[in-house]
Enzyme design. Structure first.
Site, PDB file in Angstrom:
ATOM      1  N   CYS A 251     -11.393   3.393  -0.875  1.00  0.00           N
ATOM      2  CA  CYS A 251     -10.081   3.850  -0.422  1.00  0.00           C
ATOM      3  C   CYS A 251      -9.781   3.093   0.865  1.00  0.00           C
ATOM      4  O   CYS A 251     -10.695   2.851   1.667  1.00  0.00           O
ATOM      5  CB  CYS A 251     -10.123   5.358  -0.167  1.00  0.00           C
ATOM      6  SG  CYS A 251      -8.654   5.997   0.652  1.00  0.00           S
TER       7      CYS A 251
ATOM      8  N   ASP B 146       0.857  -1.179   0.000  1.00  0.00           N
ATOM      9  CA  ASP B 146       0.000   0.000   0.000  1.00  0.00           C
ATOM     10  C   ASP B 146       0.898   1.236   0.000  1.00  0.00           C
ATOM     11  O   ASP B 146       2.090   1.154   0.277  1.00  0.00           O
ATOM     12  CB  ASP B 146      -0.896  -0.005   1.246  1.00  0.00           C
ATOM     13  CG  ASP B 146      -1.751   1.262   1.354  1.00  0.00           C
ATOM     14  OD1 ASP B 146      -2.425   1.595   0.368  1.00  0.00           O
ATOM     15  OD2 ASP B 146      -1.705   1.939   2.390  1.00  0.00           O
ATOM     16  N   SER B 147       0.276   2.386  -0.258  1.00  0.00           N
ATOM     17  CA  SER B 147       1.014   3.639  -0.201  1.00  0.00           C
ATOM     18  C   SER B 147       1.463   3.961   1.230  1.00  0.00           C
ATOM     19  O   SER B 147       2.292   4.839   1.422  1.00  0.00           O
ATOM     20  CB  SER B 147       0.132   4.766  -0.738  1.00  0.00           C
ATOM     21  OG  SER B 147      -1.091   4.777  -0.024  1.00  0.00           O
TER      22      SER B 147
ATOM     23  N   GLU C  75      -6.010   9.366   9.485  1.00  0.00           N
ATOM     24  CA  GLU C  75      -4.642   9.175  10.008  1.00  0.00           C
ATOM     25  C   GLU C  75      -4.419   9.962  11.289  1.00  0.00           C
ATOM     26  O   GLU C  75      -3.554   9.627  12.096  1.00  0.00           O
ATOM     27  CB  GLU C  75      -3.610   9.522   8.935  1.00  0.00           C
ATOM     28  CG  GLU C  75      -3.700   8.511   7.812  1.00  0.00           C
ATOM     29  CD  GLU C  75      -2.432   8.306   7.012  1.00  0.00           C
ATOM     30  OE1 GLU C  75      -1.422   8.972   7.291  1.00  0.00           O
ATOM     31  OE2 GLU C  75      -2.483   7.470   6.090  1.00  0.00           O
TER      32      GLU C  75
ATOM     33  N   HIS D  81      -8.644   3.728   3.652  1.00  0.00           N
ATOM     34  CA  HIS D  81      -8.940   4.319   4.960  1.00  0.00           C
ATOM     35  C   HIS D  81     -10.428   4.354   5.294  1.00  0.00           C
ATOM     36  O   HIS D  81     -10.800   4.479   6.451  1.00  0.00           O
ATOM     37  CB  HIS D  81      -8.415   5.759   5.012  1.00  0.00           C
ATOM     38  CG  HIS D  81      -6.926   5.860   4.985  1.00  0.00           C
ATOM     39  ND1 HIS D  81      -6.165   5.360   3.956  1.00  0.00           N
ATOM     40  CD2 HIS D  81      -6.054   6.418   5.868  1.00  0.00           C
ATOM     41  CE1 HIS D  81      -4.890   5.612   4.206  1.00  0.00           C
ATOM     42  NE2 HIS D  81      -4.796   6.245   5.354  1.00  0.00           N
TER      43      HIS D  81
ATOM     44  N   CYS E 125      -4.111  -1.182  -2.128  1.00  0.00           N
ATOM     45  CA  CYS E 125      -4.286   0.274  -2.225  1.00  0.00           C
ATOM     46  C   CYS E 125      -5.197   0.512  -3.419  1.00  0.00           C
ATOM     47  O   CYS E 125      -4.927  -0.008  -4.513  1.00  0.00           O
ATOM     48  CB  CYS E 125      -2.926   0.930  -2.462  1.00  0.00           C
ATOM     49  SG  CYS E 125      -2.973   2.689  -2.852  1.00  0.00           S
TER      50      CYS E 125
HETATM   51  N1  DGL Z   1      -4.136   3.821  -0.018  1.00  0.00           N
HETATM   52  C1  DGL Z   1      -4.753   4.901  -0.758  1.00  0.00           C
HETATM   53  C2  DGL Z   1      -5.983   4.357  -1.490  1.00  0.00           C
HETATM   54  O1  DGL Z   1      -6.572   3.360  -1.119  1.00  0.00           O
HETATM   55  C3  DGL Z   1      -5.123   6.065   0.126  1.00  0.00           C
HETATM   56  C4  DGL Z   1      -3.950   6.855   0.636  1.00  0.00           C
HETATM   57  C5  DGL Z   1      -3.187   7.525  -0.474  1.00  0.00           C
HETATM   58  O2  DGL Z   1      -3.695   8.483  -1.099  1.00  0.00           O
HETATM   59  O3  DGL Z   1      -2.082   7.092  -0.748  1.00  0.00           O
HETATM   60  O4  DGL Z   1      -6.391   4.928  -2.464  1.00  0.00           O
END
Ligand code: DGL
Length: 275
Positions: free
Chosen positions: A187, A13-14, A155, A189, A76
């Protein structure tokens, strides 16, 4: 020699958000080992261009392949939307993203054929949820809503505050005005805001969690490829999870402690640009 089915699943993931996907895999495939990489140095991906997200994702794939994994999960939404095809071209291992499993469930769930998608700006701009839903059912109307303020709120731990409710309401108003009956939390989160979203939209709206759907899709793909681990992970290895990050390992561990059903014993920092 150990069989390939005993190898770990490579998840990335990012940053922290993909832990919601890791959590679902831990719950639904408890015998599987996981190697997780969070690109905490380069987060967020959600407002970056496709070229950049593909380059980052390819570097991460090269790192994960050094860990002798048996499958890749792009945990992600943004990287799934932008880099899935590029990664599939680079490896023969099964590569899953979160977009397709989320789209499949949304098409099943909608009764009035109107689906809303909450996601980052880049995921919405890629139209990948729209394309995937239309591949399954061209008659479904898809309404996208970029929700850029939600990742920082989550976050910061503001999942249950008045301010977050107001911002959510602003995004949800647009979807509700379009009469959607199903909303994809597109997303990583957003599943952490599930209670707040459910409270604001009411019982009539079905919320789809791509993280959960991905864990089920992964189970199916592993099974079809003879890759399901039949040696329970906790018997072969009492702690079957490994975590890597590109920055701020301490913060990652704190956040992970709030999300995962297990402790994160260590998170190793690695220089991802070298891969
Ligand atoms: N993990 C990213 C997503 O699911 C969200 C956080 C980011 O923008 O990197 O799109």
């Amino acid at each position: 020699m150990t069989h390939l089915s005993e190898a770990p699943i490579g998840l990335f993931d990012s940053g922290l958000g993909g832990l919601t996907v890791a959590r679902e895999i831990m719950r639904n495939l408890p015998d599987e080992k996981i190697v997780y990489f969070g690109d905490t140095a380069r987060v967020p991906y959600g407002n970056k261009s496709k070229g950049t997200v593909v380059r980052y994702s390819e570097q991460i794939l090269r790192f994960l392949l050094t860990q002798n994994i048996k499958a890749v999960v792009i945990a992600c939404n943004t990287a799934s939307a932008m880099a899935l095809e590029a990664l599939r071209d680079k490896t023969d291992l099964p590569v899953l993203g979160v977009v397709s499993p989320g789209a499949v469930m949304a098409v099943k769930a909608t009764r009035n054929k109107r689906v809303g998608v909450m996601a980052t700006k880049s995921t919405i701009a890629s139209e990948s949820y729209v394309k995937e839903i239309h591949r399954l059912d061209p008659e479904v109307t898809v309404v996208g809503e970029p929700c850029p303020l939600l990742v920082p709120l989550v976050e910061e731990g503001w999942t249950n505050t008045k301010i977050t409710d107001e911002i959510l309401q602003h995004y949800l108003d647009h979807l509700m005005a379009q009469q959607v009956d199903t909303i994809i939390m597109g997303c990583t989160h957003y599943p952490l805001l599930r209670n707040a979203i459910a409270r604001l939209v009411g019982d009539e709206i079905t919320l789809v969690n791509p993280a959960y759907e991905t864990a089920l899709a992964l189970k199916k793909v592993l099974d079809e490829n003879g890759l399901l681990n039949t040696t329970p992970a906790n018997k072969a290895d009492p702690y079957p999870y490994r975590f890597f990050v590109s920055d701020e390992a301490e913060r990652f561990r704190d956040f992970a402690g709030m999300i995962l059903p297990v402790d994160v014993r260590s998170a190793e920092m690695i220089p991802i640009e070298k891969y």
